[in-house]
Design an enzyme around this catalytic site. Structure first.
Site, mmCIF file in Angstrom:
data_model
loop_
_atom_site.group_PDB
_atom_site.id
_atom_site.type_symbol
_atom_site.label_atom_id
_atom_site.label_comp_id
_atom_site.label_asym_id
_atom_site.label_seq_id
_atom_site.Cartn_x
_atom_site.Cartn_y
_atom_site.Cartn_z
ATOM 1 N N TYR A 1 -17.095 2.658 5.560
ATOM 2 C CA TYR A 1 -15.743 2.613 6.046
ATOM 3 C C TYR A 1 -15.116 3.295 7.186
ATOM 4 O O TYR A 1 -14.475 2.730 8.010
ATOM 5 C CB TYR A 1 -15.074 3.383 4.552
ATOM 6 C CG TYR A 1 -13.570 3.900 4.801
ATOM 7 C CD1 TYR A 1 -12.424 2.929 4.761
ATOM 8 C CD2 TYR A 1 -13.059 5.056 5.289
ATOM 9 C CE1 TYR A 1 -11.081 2.989 4.831
ATOM 10 C CE2 TYR A 1 -11.718 5.409 5.420
ATOM 11 C CZ TYR A 1 -10.765 4.273 5.416
ATOM 12 O OH TYR A 1 -9.503 4.491 5.549
ATOM 13 N N GLY B 1 1.002 -1.092 -0.004
ATOM 14 C CA GLY B 1 -0.061 -0.075 -0.099
ATOM 15 C C GLY B 1 0.764 1.200 -0.019
ATOM 16 O O GLY B 1 2.047 1.134 0.090
ATOM 17 N N TRP C 1 -6.246 12.301 3.834
ATOM 18 C CA TRP C 1 -5.884 12.372 2.296
ATOM 19 C C TRP C 1 -4.351 12.087 2.052
ATOM 20 O O TRP C 1 -3.799 12.921 1.845
ATOM 21 C CB TRP C 1 -6.073 14.060 2.234
ATOM 22 C CG TRP C 1 -7.268 14.538 2.304
ATOM 23 C CD1 TRP C 1 -8.315 13.937 3.197
ATOM 24 C CD2 TRP C 1 -7.802 15.906 2.111
ATOM 25 N NE1 TRP C 1 -9.549 15.057 3.113
ATOM 26 C CE2 TRP C 1 -9.011 16.046 2.571
ATOM 27 C CE3 TRP C 1 -7.312 16.906 1.376
ATOM 28 C CZ2 TRP C 1 -9.938 17.181 2.213
ATOM 29 C CZ3 TRP C 1 -7.973 18.184 1.376
ATOM 30 C CH2 TRP C 1 -9.226 18.405 1.544
ATOM 31 N N LYS D 1 -13.474 1.520 10.512
ATOM 32 C CA LYS D 1 -11.985 1.888 11.063
ATOM 33 C C LYS D 1 -12.400 2.329 12.469
ATOM 34 O O LYS D 1 -11.477 2.006 13.377
ATOM 35 C CB LYS D 1 -11.895 2.948 10.323
ATOM 36 C CG LYS D 1 -11.298 2.954 8.824
ATOM 37 C CD LYS D 1 -10.089 1.913 8.601
ATOM 38 C CE LYS D 1 -8.625 2.334 9.124
ATOM 39 N NZ LYS D 1 -7.625 1.508 8.831
ATOM 40 N N THR E 1 -9.455 0.247 1.785
ATOM 41 C CA THR E 1 -9.500 1.506 1.735
ATOM 42 C C THR E 1 -10.476 2.064 0.785
ATOM 43 O O THR E 1 -10.653 3.206 0.448
ATOM 44 C CB THR E 1 -8.233 1.882 1.748
ATOM 45 O OG1 THR E 1 -7.536 1.477 0.549
ATOM 46 C CG2 THR E 1 -7.337 2.137 2.686
ATOM 47 N N ALA F 1 -5.414 -2.072 4.997
ATOM 48 C CA ALA F 1 -6.815 -1.978 5.243
ATOM 49 C C ALA F 1 -7.625 -1.830 4.135
ATOM 50 O O ALA F 1 -7.287 -2.172 2.797
ATOM 51 C CB ALA F 1 -6.853 -0.480 5.653
ATOM 52 N N THR G 1 -8.288 7.091 10.719
ATOM 53 C CA THR G 1 -8.698 7.973 9.299
ATOM 54 C C THR G 1 -9.567 9.080 10.064
ATOM 55 O O THR G 1 -10.359 8.911 11.139
ATOM 56 C CB THR G 1 -9.506 7.274 8.307
ATOM 57 O OG1 THR G 1 -10.181 8.106 7.641
ATOM 58 C CG2 THR G 1 -10.704 6.321 9.083
HETATM 59 P P1 NDP Z 1 -3.850 1.688 0.201
HETATM 60 O O1 NDP Z 1 -5.272 1.427 -0.145
HETATM 61 O O2 NDP Z 1 -2.764 2.245 -0.493
HETATM 62 O O3 NDP Z 1 -2.988 0.404 0.905
HETATM 63 C C1 NDP Z 1 -3.815 -0.720 1.686
HETATM 64 C C2 NDP Z 1 -3.250 -1.971 1.509
HETATM 65 O O4 NDP Z 1 -4.002 -2.738 2.350
HETATM 66 C C3 NDP Z 1 -3.036 -2.244 0.129
HETATM 67 O O5 NDP Z 1 -1.873 -2.753 -0.240
HETATM 68 C C4 NDP Z 1 -3.953 -3.569 -0.012
HETATM 69 O O6 NDP Z 1 -3.559 -4.708 -0.720
HETATM 70 C C5 NDP Z 1 -4.014 -3.983 1.464
HETATM 71 N N1 NDP Z 1 -5.181 -5.068 1.689
HETATM 72 C C6 NDP Z 1 -6.452 -4.623 1.300
HETATM 73 N N2 NDP Z 1 -6.980 -5.769 1.948
HETATM 74 C C7 NDP Z 1 -6.084 -6.622 2.424
HETATM 75 C C8 NDP Z 1 -6.096 -7.956 2.960
HETATM 76 N N3 NDP Z 1 -7.391 -8.635 2.986
HETATM 77 N N4 NDP Z 1 -5.252 -8.406 3.501
HETATM 78 C C9 NDP Z 1 -3.983 -8.073 3.264
HETATM 79 N N5 NDP Z 1 -3.690 -6.771 2.773
HETATM 80 C C10 NDP Z 1 -4.857 -6.116 2.212
HETATM 81 O O7 NDP Z 1 -3.937 2.564 1.735
HETATM 82 P P2 NDP Z 1 -3.146 3.725 2.537
HETATM 83 O O8 NDP Z 1 -1.609 3.068 2.445
HETATM 84 O O9 NDP Z 1 -3.396 4.794 1.770
HETATM 85 O O10 NDP Z 1 -3.630 3.468 4.015
HETATM 86 C C11 NDP Z 1 -2.963 3.073 4.994
HETATM 87 C C12 NDP Z 1 -3.726 3.324 6.076
HETATM 88 O O11 NDP Z 1 -4.187 4.732 6.500
HETATM 89 C C13 NDP Z 1 -4.973 2.565 6.272
HETATM 90 O O12 NDP Z 1 -5.470 2.035 7.350
HETATM 91 C C14 NDP Z 1 -6.055 3.472 5.746
HETATM 92 O O13 NDP Z 1 -7.202 3.313 6.503
HETATM 93 C C15 NDP Z 1 -5.587 4.697 6.563
HETATM 94 N N6 NDP Z 1 -5.901 6.024 5.922
HETATM 95 C C16 NDP Z 1 -5.755 6.284 4.365
HETATM 96 C C17 NDP Z 1 -6.265 7.532 3.928
HETATM 97 C C18 NDP Z 1 -6.173 7.487 2.468
HETATM 98 O O14 NDP Z 1 -6.581 8.683 1.915
HETATM 99 N N7 NDP Z 1 -5.560 6.416 1.597
HETATM 100 C C19 NDP Z 1 -6.693 8.753 4.801
HETATM 101 C C20 NDP Z 1 -6.776 8.323 6.266
HETATM 102 C C21 NDP Z 1 -6.512 7.059 6.672
HETATM 103 P P3 NDP Z 1 -3.731 -4.670 -2.298
HETATM 104 O O15 NDP Z 1 -2.664 -3.789 -3.044
HETATM 105 O O16 NDP Z 1 -3.351 -6.175 -2.550
HETATM 106 O O17 NDP Z 1 -5.161 -4.137 -2.592
#
Ligand code: NDP
Length: 308
Positions: free
Chosen positions: A131, A10, A156, A135, A68, A66, A107
């Site tokens: 969502y 991610g 964000w 969370k 997301t 997560a 978040t």
């Molecule tokens: P991303 O969507 O970039 O990354 C989330 C990762 O979780 C992806 O690599 C995804 O894998 C992985 N994932 C999803 N489902 C599973 C599963 N069943 N088992 C293992 N891995 C899984 O998110 P961010 O890096 O942006 O988010 C990081 C954190 O920050 C999260 O907790 C999110 O809730 C929080 N957050 C994010 C915001 C945003 O704007 N993005 C805002 C506020 C908070 P795959 O690539 O294979 O789908």
């Protein structure tokens, strides 16, 4: 020290692979990781996750995985709940049983977005979406089950890697003369690099020799300094891109402000996503840079002529 990182591909997970490396041995897993000793890195497979993380006996668990997809969560609430609420609960139970620290991310979407004051950690959450609700439930399970937890709520998130808002704006600006971008949601774009670097600094403090480190457990708001709207973010992206790469064909001259109601989506978003980061800065003696700094750096990286 041994650290297990979940969600390594991610935005935040990718940067954590870099920032956690100096702290110890990092075992980074994604949803497809299958361990020879048994178990997997899939947060939707709770038994597999339990077996994998228990078997690795980490000193620190960092959960960057997560569900997301904010709009998709409205139609897939069970899966969102399993990944965002149940899996963090499982990780918290393991951390508690083994004395490990657990870092988990949450978040601004746990809040309802009312008012205009930045949200503090003590403000009552009231999510508007599935969502946000899942969370919040994840936060609650972590705090209930595990004493040594750090929950970092951010907003964000963007990164150079993968699709993101800035890239979308650049693509649309090349295709159209006029863009319409929401201007009634307020928050702070926060780089995955900053989140990962702060995570490493905070972990250094809590896992160090300080006997009172457990007192630092808790929820913290982590966002870049300052605030903007999606419209302001888009303007900054296009202005900076024109400055960095005057040769790019960016036709959009107008970025019209529109209310959220102009883009009806399955999930409601908070209008006020401002996060008060005072607790994090004071507890860990940190400075959080203005949001423009990280966005400028990310654009410099993705617009490097050798890369595009
Ligand atoms: P991303 O969507 O970039 O990354 C989330 C990762 O979780 C992806 O690599 C995804 O894998 C992985 N994932 C999803 N489902 C599973 C599963 N069943 N088992 C293992 N891995 C899984 O998110 P961010 O890096 O942006 O988010 C990081 C954190 O920050 C999260 O907790 C999110 O809730 C929080 N957050 C994010 C915001 C945003 O704007 N993005 C805002 C506020 C908070 P795959 O690539 O294979 O789908």
């Amino acid at each position: 020290m041994r650290l297990v990182l979940l969600g390594r591909n991610g935005q935040v997970g990718w940067e954590l692979q870099r920032s956690l490396a100096p702290l110890g041995e990092v075992i980074a897993l994604d949803r497809n990781s299958v361990l020879p000793e048994g178990g997997s890195g899939d947060l939707a497979d709770l038994d597999g996750l339990r077996a994998a993380v228990r078997g690795l006996r980490p000193d620190v668990i960092v959960n960057a995985a997560a569900f997301t997809a904010v709009d998709r969560a409205e139609s897939e609430p069970e899966l969102a709940h399993a990944i965002n609420a149940e899996a963090p609960g499982v990780l918290a139970e393991i951390a508690q049983a083994t004395g490990a620290w657990l870092v988990h991310y949450s978040t601004d979407y746990v809040f309802d977005g009312s008012g205009s004051a930045p949200w503090s950690e003590d403000d009552p959450p009231e999510p508007l979406s599935v969502y946000g609700a899942t969370k919040l439930e994840g936060e609650r399970r972590v705090t209930a089950a595990c004493a040594r937890h750090l929950i970092l709520r951010t907003s964000w998130v963007y990164a150079a890697r993968g699709g993101n808002f800035a890239r979308t704006m650049l693509r649309l600006a090349a295709e159209r003369e006029r863009l319409t971008v929401i201007d009634d949601q307020h928050g702070s774009p926060t780089g995955a690099e900053l989140i990962a670097d702060v995570t490493a600094l905070v972990l250094r403090r809590v896992t160090g020799r300080d006997p009172g480190a457990s007192a630092h457990a808790g929820i913290y708001h982590l966002a870049a300094a300052g605030e903007t709207t999606w419209n302001g973010f888009a303007r900054f992206v296009l202005d900076t891109a024109r400055e960095l790469r005057p040769d790019l064909p960016l036709h959009a001259r107008e970025i019209a402000p529109v209310p959220s109601s102009a883009f009806p989506l399955p999930a409601r978003r908070p209008l006020n996503s401002r996060l008060d980061t005072g607790r994090l800065r004071a507890t860990f003696d940190l400075v959080l840079p203005p949001w423009q700094q990280g966005v400028h750096r990310m654009l410099t990286e993705i617009l490097n002529p050798q890369m595009v």
